[in-house]
Design an enzyme around this catalytic site. Structure first.
Site, PDB file in Angstrom:
ATOM      1  N   LYS A  29      -2.039   2.735   9.081  1.00 38.78           N
ATOM      2  CA  LYS A  29      -3.198   2.897   8.193  1.00 38.78           C
ATOM      3  C   LYS A  29      -3.890   4.228   8.503  1.00 38.78           C
ATOM      4  CE  LYS A  29      -3.215  -1.222   6.091  1.00 38.78           C
ATOM      5  NZ  LYS A  29      -3.359  -1.591   4.700  1.00 38.78           N
ATOM      6  N   GLU A  60      -9.250  -4.353   9.605  1.00 40.00           N
ATOM      7  CA  GLU A  60      -7.916  -4.601   9.058  1.00 40.00           C
ATOM      8  C   GLU A  60      -7.291  -5.827   9.709  1.00 40.00           C
ATOM      9  OE1 GLU A  60      -6.583  -2.283   6.679  1.00 40.00           O
ATOM     10  OE2 GLU A  60      -5.137  -3.898   6.382  1.00 40.00           O
ATOM     11  N   ASP A  61      -6.615  -6.620   8.899  1.00 41.11           N
ATOM     12  CA  ASP A  61      -5.770  -7.714   9.380  1.00 41.11           C
ATOM     13  C   ASP A  61      -6.467  -8.648  10.371  1.00 41.11           C
ATOM     14  OD1 ASP A  61      -4.002  -6.585   7.655  1.00 41.11           O
ATOM     15  OD2 ASP A  61      -2.462  -6.098   9.132  1.00 41.11           O
ATOM     16  N   ALA A  68      -6.148 -18.556   0.345  1.00 41.67           N
ATOM     17  CA  ALA A  68      -7.610 -18.635   0.249  1.00 41.67           C
ATOM     18  C   ALA A  68      -8.196 -17.985   1.493  1.00 41.67           C
ATOM     19  CB  ALA A  68      -8.050 -20.092   0.129  1.00 41.67           C
ATOM     20  N   GLY A  69      -7.556 -16.867   1.866  1.00 41.40           N
ATOM     21  CA  GLY A  69      -7.999 -16.149   3.054  1.00 41.40           C
ATOM     22  C   GLY A  69      -8.757 -14.892   2.672  1.00 41.40           C
ATOM     23  N   ASN A 108       2.880  -9.336   2.092  1.00 44.95           N
ATOM     24  CA  ASN A 108       3.677  -8.287   2.745  1.00 44.95           C
ATOM     25  C   ASN A 108       4.271  -8.824   4.045  1.00 44.95           C
ATOM     26  OD1 ASN A 108       3.302  -5.987   1.038  1.00 44.95           O
ATOM     27  ND2 ASN A 108       1.172  -5.977   1.677  1.00 44.95           N
ATOM     28  N   TYR A 134     -17.570  23.493  25.805  1.00 37.94           N
ATOM     29  CA  TYR A 134     -18.020  22.578  26.846  1.00 37.94           C
ATOM     30  C   TYR A 134     -19.265  23.187  27.495  1.00 37.94           C
ATOM     31  CZ  TYR A 134     -17.360  19.107  30.535  1.00 37.94           C
ATOM     32  OH  TYR A 134     -17.536  18.082  31.410  1.00 37.94           O
TER      33      TYR A 134
HETATM   34  N1  LIG Z   1      -0.783  -6.221  -1.264  1.00 39.52           N
HETATM   35  C1  LIG Z   1      -1.831  -5.969  -0.512  1.00 39.52           C
HETATM   36  O1  LIG Z   1      -2.442  -4.914  -0.607  1.00 39.52           O
HETATM   37  C2  LIG Z   1      -2.302  -6.953   0.479  1.00 39.52           C
HETATM   38  C3  LIG Z   1      -1.599  -8.086   0.716  1.00 39.52           C
HETATM   39  N2  LIG Z   1      -2.056  -8.989   1.616  1.00 39.52           N
HETATM   40  C4  LIG Z   1      -1.214 -10.156   1.871  1.00 39.52           C
HETATM   41  O2  LIG Z   1      -1.918 -11.355   1.624  1.00 39.52           O
HETATM   42  C5  LIG Z   1      -1.516 -12.326   2.555  1.00 39.52           C
HETATM   43  C6  LIG Z   1      -2.746 -12.943   3.207  1.00 39.52           C
HETATM   44  O3  LIG Z   1      -3.420 -11.984   3.986  1.00 39.52           O
HETATM   45  P1  LIG Z   1      -4.902 -12.233   4.492  1.00 39.52           P
HETATM   46  O4  LIG Z   1      -5.738 -12.766   3.388  1.00 39.52           O
HETATM   47  O5  LIG Z   1      -5.316 -11.023   5.193  1.00 39.52           O
HETATM   48  O6  LIG Z   1      -4.649 -13.402   5.555  1.00 39.52           O
HETATM   49  P2  LIG Z   1      -5.560 -14.659   5.988  1.00 39.52           P
HETATM   50  O7  LIG Z   1      -4.992 -15.151   7.247  1.00 39.52           O
HETATM   51  O8  LIG Z   1      -6.983 -14.315   5.933  1.00 39.52           O
HETATM   52  O9  LIG Z   1      -5.285 -15.720   4.842  1.00 39.52           O
HETATM   53  C7  LIG Z   1      -4.048 -16.330   4.621  1.00 39.52           C
HETATM   54  C8  LIG Z   1      -4.234 -17.367   3.546  1.00 39.52           C
HETATM   55  O10 LIG Z   1      -2.956 -17.692   3.019  1.00 39.52           O
HETATM   56  C9  LIG Z   1      -2.837 -19.104   3.002  1.00 39.52           C
HETATM   57  N3  LIG Z   1      -1.423 -19.424   3.079  1.00 39.52           N
HETATM   58  C10 LIG Z   1      -0.536 -19.070   4.006  1.00 39.52           C
HETATM   59  N4  LIG Z   1       0.688 -19.561   3.688  1.00 39.52           N
HETATM   60  C11 LIG Z   1       0.530 -20.224   2.520  1.00 39.52           C
HETATM   61  C12 LIG Z   1       1.412 -20.924   1.667  1.00 39.52           C
HETATM   62  N5  LIG Z   1       2.712 -21.028   1.949  1.00 39.52           N
HETATM   63  N6  LIG Z   1       0.899 -21.487   0.542  1.00 39.52           N
HETATM   64  C13 LIG Z   1      -0.400 -21.387   0.252  1.00 39.52           C
HETATM   65  N7  LIG Z   1      -1.271 -20.711   1.007  1.00 39.52           N
HETATM   66  C14 LIG Z   1      -0.804 -20.147   2.138  1.00 39.52           C
HETATM   67  C15 LIG Z   1      -3.657 -19.588   4.161  1.00 39.52           C
HETATM   68  O11 LIG Z   1      -3.983 -20.935   3.942  1.00 39.52           O
HETATM   69  P3  LIG Z   1      -4.936 -21.793   4.922  1.00 39.52           P
HETATM   70  O12 LIG Z   1      -6.323 -21.321   4.602  1.00 39.52           O
HETATM   71  O13 LIG Z   1      -4.660 -23.176   4.523  1.00 39.52           O
HETATM   72  O14 LIG Z   1      -4.486 -21.440   6.306  1.00 39.52           O
HETATM   73  C16 LIG Z   1      -4.855 -18.657   4.068  1.00 39.52           C
HETATM   74  O15 LIG Z   1      -5.777 -19.147   3.143  1.00 39.52           O
HETATM   75  C17 LIG Z   1      -0.561 -11.640   3.510  1.00 39.52           C
HETATM   76  O16 LIG Z   1       0.756 -11.890   3.112  1.00 39.52           O
HETATM   77  C18 LIG Z   1      -0.851 -10.190   3.330  1.00 39.52           C
HETATM   78  O17 LIG Z   1       0.256  -9.369   3.591  1.00 39.52           O
HETATM   79  C19 LIG Z   1      -3.233  -8.836   2.295  1.00 39.52           C
HETATM   80  C20 LIG Z   1      -3.962  -7.708   2.099  1.00 39.52           C
HETATM   81  C21 LIG Z   1      -3.528  -6.653   1.208  1.00 39.52           C
HETATM   82  C1  LIG Z   2      -1.308  -4.198   2.794  1.00 41.99           C
HETATM   83  C2  LIG Z   2      -2.068  -4.932   3.787  1.00 41.99           C
HETATM   84  O1  LIG Z   2      -3.098  -4.466   4.242  1.00 41.99           O
HETATM   85  C3  LIG Z   2      -1.611  -6.235   4.217  1.00 41.99           C
HETATM   86  O2  LIG Z   2      -0.610  -6.720   3.704  1.00 41.99           O
HETATM   87  O3  LIG Z   2      -2.250  -6.795   5.112  1.00 41.99           O
HETATM   88 MG   LIG Z   3      -3.893  -5.559   5.923  1.00 36.86          MG
END
Ligand SMILES: NC(=O)C1=CN([C@@H]2O[C@H](COP(=O)(O)OP(=O)(O)OC[C@H]3O[C@@H](n4cnc5c(N)ncnc54)[C@H](OP(=O)(O)O)[C@@H]3O)[C@@H](O)[C@H]2O)C=CC1
Ligand SMILES: CC(=O)C(=O)O
Ligand SMILES: [Mg+2]
Length: 762
Positions: free
Chosen positions: A104, A146-147, A205-206, A297, A49
């Site tokens: 994380k 993240e998320d 489609a996220g 997840n 310091y």
């Molecule tokens: N295994 C891994 O390493 C990872 C897994 N994931 C998983 O992927 C998923 C999405 O995460 P993320 O992309 O960050 O989230 P987002 O919120 O960015 O996207 C979610 C997407 O999922 C769509 N969705 C939700 N429910 C349904 C359903 N029942 N049928 C069809 N589409 C659906 C949504 O549709 P709409 O656009 O119409 O709202 C949206 O497009 C989570 O479950 C997450 O845990 C994410 C990151 C890493």
């Molecule tokens: C693994 C992860 O980052 C998720 O499911 O959002």
């Molecule tokens: Mg995540």
């Protein structure tokens, strides 16, 4: 009354209560910060310091690059979220995202020795979020977003990449895409498919989904062969409902409108949406040898068990650690940042991402060497449907991925530092990993596959009961609860534990039908050591340790754990009355000390008070054998206060003589001594002052000259040095028994039970 918190979550072996306790016990949360420099004296303070700190301040002002030399910036990553898409749980807010973000951060440290802090930003406003992060650049070497939900995450990441000169990486997008792409390459290879003609459906489609399909398109996947779906169904050209520019970019010309229609005949399906989104009919309708990555997840779109019920030709992956083929970004972000930080990259570009994909995909095709088998639950996996991607505990990841990423950063011109010797860099990376965690993971997995009956001798205690429940819930075998039923039931009620589940048995010593057999056995052993028949009867009826040890001795249980209510030496005495040493072995205690990325085995921390030279040599042999069984090549230092005769002293002679005895025994491991602890552990000191030493590197097995020095030093390390100490573990007994420390936590007791089960020949 027992509630759902004591029920194991399907497939996980953990209860909700255990998850809450894990986060709550001790210091709440999963993370703390420790200084790296001494802060003890006036001089330390003057350096750390004012006034000393002014010197690096001026140096950094004159040359910003020196911040990497004088501060923690170069090894520090912020994990940042607003909690709008926490795993697949949805928008639960910034505060609720903190356990995931702390997690994380911990994974950064555990897997790649990257320091990390979680920052939760309480706004859903994209501009506010960007403004909050953009000014944090000086603090960090990288930003891991993240998320954060789509489409906000696309705007946030894009803007921050433009505004900041350090890597900004949205893990859910690119981390996931890298792992999914690596898994896909391998699954295509195994099913004889070509990237250019394969038909893929991506549900979701996220953030994760858009990044996955963009990455695989950039690798050559035909855009027309890919259908994207969201909550409204297929994303087709001309759709207007629930659209945004990122979805539109992947809209296809098709008359399919539902996920079920899209999945008919598809080769591959990616689930990046929500639990249960895939029905059995959808899976049934896919092409032969379908590739199913259900990555949501914590619960996937469909479970491997459900798929297995419908068809046996699928390659199945999930995001979870409890199934084969874990496609999860944990395989990526720690190592990708490690490589990026080590070359001080300004960004993580496509070249670096594709390098990571290829490194990961090739690793799964390589033969798994012997010293890595431990990470694979003791079985050697072979590239195939059950093994398309390495497991997070694969110790090769730490050298393979950062090297590939660093090379790609240098070649693509985004590195601010070159690495001249990549082979030396790879070696340096390997030294950062700590093999004990994978060894323990392997141990658990083996026990799971060869389940054992373990008697928990003090089952009336709440933490012992929790440990027994956890043992059963984790599928490690049967937990025998020794105690009086009424007291066990009362403790269970109080703790909200449901005892009516498979894998738990209650045994009451007083009314057990086996009591007479144990009395006969023990009386035969003790009758010439001053014990009358009635003394032995009392021991069996009233003393849990004697009863439990006899259960193990006579084969009614495979192993035993005790020690919570009685001090170590008393418990050990109880056990030794019933169980001998393994023929040709000596019973000793070994503590495993994990400190600053190193693992060291310390012996004897439990049994021999002042060992003779002969005993010290035996202890060295037992400890070396144990280290080898745990996956380490032993380098044994016989410790004393002196090193190779200096300063001279009578007490060190005993240790020197032990080295001579080991020489005469022609043992098959490295050993040397006598030496002081600093010489044993500091390779440079050893090389400089004692170049003749026979140890090829710093010692990893320390044989202490006496019990007091062993016990004092391990306890001091634990309390003052921030080390984790496992044990003492009892080694050399003819039957597996482990003794915990008094007042041990349930998680420590389960570890001991698993180690006992392992010792029972798992
Ligand atoms: N295994 C891994 O390493 C990872 C897994 N994931 C998983 O992927 C998923 C999405 O995460 P993320 O992309 O960050 O989230 P987002 O919120 O960015 O996207 C979610 C997407 O999922 C769509 N969705 C939700 N429910 C349904 C359903 N029942 N049928 C069809 N589409 C659906 C949504 O549709 P709409 O656009 O119409 O709202 C949206 O497009 C989570 O479950 C997450 O845990 C994410 C990151 C890493
Ligand atoms: C693994 C992860 O980052 C998720 O499911 O959002
Ligand atoms: Mg995540």
């Amino acid at each position: 009354m027992a509630d759902s918190k004591s029920k194991s979550r399907p497939g996980t072996g953990i209860t909700d209560q255990e998850a809450l306790d894990f986060h709550k016990n001790g210091r709440p949360g999963k993370l703390e910060i420790n200084p790296t420099k001494p802060m003890a004296t006036q001089r330390d303070l003057s350096l750390a310091y004012s006034p000393g700190v002014a010197v690096p301040v001026k140096a950094i002002a004159a040359d910003p690059a020196t911040a990497y030399d004088y501060t923690s910036r170069g090894n520090m990553v912020a994990v940042i979220s607003n909690g709008t898409a926490i795993l697949g749980l949805g928008n639960l807010g910034a505060l609720a995202s903190k356990p995931v973000m702390e997690g994380k951060s911990v994974l950064f440290k555990r897997f790649a020795d990257v320091d990390s802090i979680d920052l939760e930003i309480d706004t859903e406003n994209v501009d506010e979020f960007i403004n909050c992060v953009r000014y944090l650049g000086p603090s960090f070497g990288g930003i891991n977003l993240e998320d954060i939900k789509a489409p906000d995450c696309f705007i946030i990441e894009q803007r921050l990449r433009e505004l900041m000169d350090i890597p900004v990486f949205h893990d859910d997008q690119h981390g996931t895409a890298i792992i999914a792409a690596a898994g896909l390459i391998n699954a295509l290879e195994l099913t004889g498919r070509d990237l250019k003609t394969t038909k893929l459906v991506c549900n979701g489609a996220g953030a994760a989904a858009i990044a996955c399909i963009e990455l695989i398109k950039s690798m050559g996947f035909a855009p027309d062969n890919m259908v994207l779906c969201d909550t409204k169904g297929v994303i087709y050209q001309g759709r207007s409902e629930g659209m945004n520019q990122w979805k539109s970019a992947h809209a296809v010309k098709t008359d399919k409108r539902t996920l079920a229609e899209a999945m008919k005949g598809a080769d591959v399906v990616f689930g990046l949406s929500q639990k249960g989104a895939f029905s059995e009919d959808m899976i049934r309708s896919m092409a032969d040898r379908p590739i199913i990555f259900a990555m949501a997840n914590p619960d996937p779109e469909i479970t491997p068990e459900e798929v297995a019920r419908i068809r046996d030709d699928a390659i199945m992956a999930t995001g979870r650690s409890d199934y084969p083929n874990q496609v999860n970004n944990v395989l990526g972000f720690p190592y990708i940042f490690r490589g990026a930080l080590d070359v001080r990259a300004t960004t993580i570009n496509d070249e670096m991402k594709i390098a990571a994909v290829n490194a990961l995909a090739s690793l799964a095709r390589e033969d798994v060497p012997d010293d890595v088998v431990a990470a694979y639950q003791g079985a050697r996996p072979r590239f195939g449907a059950q093994y398309i991607i390495p497991v997070p505990f694969d110790p090769r990841l730490i050298s393979a991925i950062p090297v590939a990423v660093a090379k790609a950063a240098i070649e693509s011109g985004v590195a601010r530092r070159e690495i001249a010797d990549m082979a030396a860099y790879a070696r340096e990376l390997s030294a950062r990993r700590d093999p004990i965690a994978s060894t323990l993971a392997q141990l658990y997995e083996r026990v799971r596959r060869h389940q054992k009956r373990i008697v928990f001798a003090e089952a009336e205690e709440e933490q012992v009961m929790r440990a027994a429940l956890s043992y059963a819930n984790q599928g490690l075998g049967t937990a025998i609860l020794l105690g009086r039923e009424d007291l066990i039931q009362a403790t269970a009620e109080r703790a909200g534990i449901d005892l009516n589940r498979p894998g738990l048995e209650i045994v009451n010593a007083r009314i057990s039908k086996r009591g007479d057999a144990y009395i006969d056995y023990l009386y035969a052993r003790l009758q010439r050591q001053g014990y009358l028949h009635r003394d032995v009867t009392r021991l069996i009826h009233n003393d849990r340790n004697h009863f439990a040890a006899c259960m193990v001795a006579l084969g009614d249980a495979d192993g035993m754990v005790t020690g919570v209510t009685r001090n170590y030496s008393t418990a050990l005495g109880d056990v030794r009355r019933c169980i001998d040493a393994k023929p040709g072995h000596r019973v000793i205690g070994i503590s495993i000390v994990l400190a600053r990325g190193r693992t060291v085995f310390v012996a004897d921390t439990a049994v021999h008070d002042m060992p003779t030279s002969e005993e010290l040599a035996d202890i060295a042999e037992e400890a070396a054998g144990f280290a080898r069984r745990m996956g380490y090549e032993p380098r044994v230092a016989m410790l004393a206060y002196s090193t190779f005769g200096h300063p001279p002293g009578e007490r060190s002679e005993r240790v020197r003589e032990a080295v001579n005895i080991l020489d005469k025994r022609y043992v098959n491991f490295e050993f040397d001594g006598e030496m002081a602890a600093d010489v044993a552990l500091d390779r440079k000191l050893m090389e400089n002052l004692y170049p003749f030493s026979r140890l090829s590197g710093p010692a990893n097995v320390l044989v202490m000259p006496a019990f007091h020095s062993a016990a004092i030093s391990t306890k001091m390390l634990q309390e003052l040095g921030g080390s984790t100490v496992i044990g003492p573990l009892l080694v050399g007994l003819d039957k597996p028994v482990q003794i915990t420390s008094m007042g041990a936590k349930d998680s420590d007791i389960v570890n001991m039970a698993a180690i006992a089960a392992y010792g029972a020949g798992s």
